[in-house]
Design a protein around this motif. Structure first.
Motif, PDB file in Angstrom:
ATOM      1  N   GLY A  17       0.816  -1.200   0.000  1.00  0.00           N
ATOM      2  CA  GLY A  17       0.000   0.000   0.000  1.00  0.00           C
ATOM      3  C   GLY A  17       0.853   1.255   0.000  1.00  0.00           C
ATOM      4  N   ILE A  18       0.431   2.251  -0.766  1.00  0.00           N
ATOM      5  CA  ILE A  18       1.050   3.569  -0.766  1.00  0.00           C
ATOM      6  C   ILE A  18      -0.054   4.597  -0.601  1.00  0.00           C
ATOM      7  CG2 ILE A  18       3.047   2.899  -2.160  1.00  0.00           C
ATOM      8  CD1 ILE A  18       1.638   4.082  -4.589  1.00  0.00           C
ATOM      9  N   ARG A  19       0.330   5.857  -0.511  1.00  0.00           N
ATOM     10  CA  ARG A  19      -0.653   6.905  -0.271  1.00  0.00           C
ATOM     11  C   ARG A  19      -1.733   6.932  -1.350  1.00  0.00           C
ATOM     12  NH1 ARG A  19       1.755  12.790   0.202  1.00  0.00           N
ATOM     13  NH2 ARG A  19       2.822  11.739   1.913  1.00  0.00           N
ATOM     14  N   GLU A  20      -1.340   6.719  -2.608  1.00  0.00           N
ATOM     15  CA  GLU A  20      -2.285   6.823  -3.724  1.00  0.00           C
ATOM     16  C   GLU A  20      -3.033   5.531  -4.013  1.00  0.00           C
ATOM     17  OE1 GLU A  20       0.860   7.597  -3.820  1.00  0.00           O
ATOM     18  OE2 GLU A  20       1.079   9.726  -4.306  1.00  0.00           O
ATOM     19  N   VAL A 105       5.386   8.568  -8.401  1.00  0.00           N
ATOM     20  CA  VAL A 105       4.452   8.590  -7.275  1.00  0.00           C
ATOM     21  C   VAL A 105       5.128   9.336  -6.140  1.00  0.00           C
ATOM     22  CG1 VAL A 105       3.320   6.438  -7.909  1.00  0.00           C
ATOM     23  CG2 VAL A 105       5.276   6.381  -6.359  1.00  0.00           C
ATOM     24  N   SER A 106       4.316   9.939  -5.307  1.00  0.00           N
ATOM     25  CA  SER A 106       4.879  10.690  -4.185  1.00  0.00           C
ATOM     26  C   SER A 106       5.336   9.731  -3.107  1.00  0.00           C
ATOM     27  CB  SER A 106       3.833  11.653  -3.614  1.00  0.00           C
ATOM     28  OG  SER A 106       2.712  10.939  -3.143  1.00  0.00           O
ATOM     29  N   THR A 107       6.426  10.073  -2.475  1.00  0.00           N
ATOM     30  CA  THR A 107       6.929   9.286  -1.353  1.00  0.00           C
ATOM     31  C   THR A 107       6.948  10.172  -0.128  1.00  0.00           C
ATOM     32  OG1 THR A 107       9.205   9.878  -1.945  1.00  0.00           O
ATOM     33  CG2 THR A 107       8.349   7.797  -2.787  1.00  0.00           C
ATOM     34  N   PRO A 108       6.466   9.675   1.017  1.00  0.00           N
ATOM     35  CA  PRO A 108       6.433  10.503   2.224  1.00  0.00           C
ATOM     36  C   PRO A 108       7.830  10.884   2.669  1.00  0.00           C
ATOM     37  CG  PRO A 108       5.956   8.204   2.746  1.00  0.00           C
ATOM     38  CD  PRO A 108       5.981   8.312   1.252  1.00  0.00           C
TER      39      PRO A 108
END
Length: 233
Positions: A17-20, A105-108
């Motif tokens: 799972g990732i944010r998006e 994709v964005s990474t925290p």
């Protein structure tokens, strides 16, 4: 937690799972086998994947726009949206962009830890009395004693440490009863019948004038009272 599965051709699929949404990472191997393995896993866990947004990470694999388009359509048939393809291959990245797919994709960001100096002030135990100590009542403790109220004539406070009275002190107060000469007695109005710190005695003089907060302490073997002012130490 990631999910992994290996097929007969040793191709591996990892999902996390990732944010998006979900990130699917595939290893080297025949693309047709990998695609079938992914669709089989989706079929086995239909409820988990239904409605998900999926990003595909293929590493250095070169993929044609047609291959990506077929996968996108087959995922759409299962109510899954392919929205991004991640690859270190310029060819794959360009073909993904042609299909309108994202390639990043964005990474925290890692939380920045700020080291702060240790400015904690150690505390001490105390007994808190949230009432007036009336005549005939006695409060006794080996710790400090704090009274949120008055100490009336006939009331007694005896503490091993200091005594703080947020009110009028007109009774008997004994701080440092265990011999602590550094103990103090503070009150908004200090007019006790009897005051003692350790083994030193004092009585309140008559006609003191206008009441004011005072602090009593031992100085050079005598109990002295001074104006009680809060100040930084």
């Amino acid at each position: 937690m990631g999910i992994s599965m290996s097929n007969q051709n040793q191709s591996e699929i990892q999902i996390k799972g990732i944010r998006e949404g979900l990130l699917v990472t595939v290893s080297d191997g025949k693309w047709e086998d990998i695609q079938n393995s992914l669709l089989l896993q989706i079929q086995e866990k239909e409820k988990f994947f239904k409605g998900a947004k999926l990003a595909l990470e293929v590493g250095i694999r070169e993929m044609h726009a047609a291959e990506l388009g077929v996968l996108r359509d087959r995922l759409a048939d299962r109510d899954i949206g392919l929205w991004a393809v991640l690859s270190s291959s310029p060819v794959t990245e360009q073909n993904a962009q042609v299909l309108g797919l994202a390639t990043k994709v964005s990474t925290p960001k890692a939380e920045r830890k700020i080291k702060t100096p240790d400015n904690t002030i150690p505390g001490e135990n105390a007994v808190f009395i949230n009432r007036t100590v009336r005549s005939g009542f006695k409060v006794l403790s080996h710790e400090h004693i704090v009274v949120m109220g008055d100490v009336n004539p006939g009331g007694e406070i005896i503490a091993g440490g200091s005594i703080i009275i947020w009110g009028k002190c007109r009774g008997l107060v004994h701080a440092g009863a265990d011999g602590d000469e550094t103990a103090v007695i503070c009150a908004l109005e200090l007019a006790p019948m009897h005051l003692r710190i350790a083994n030193y005695f004092a009585t309140s003089p008559k006609g003191k004038g206008k009441p004011q907060p005072e602090l009593a302490k031992v100085v050079n073997g005598q109990v002295v009272a001074e104006t009680w002012k809060l100040k930084a130490r």
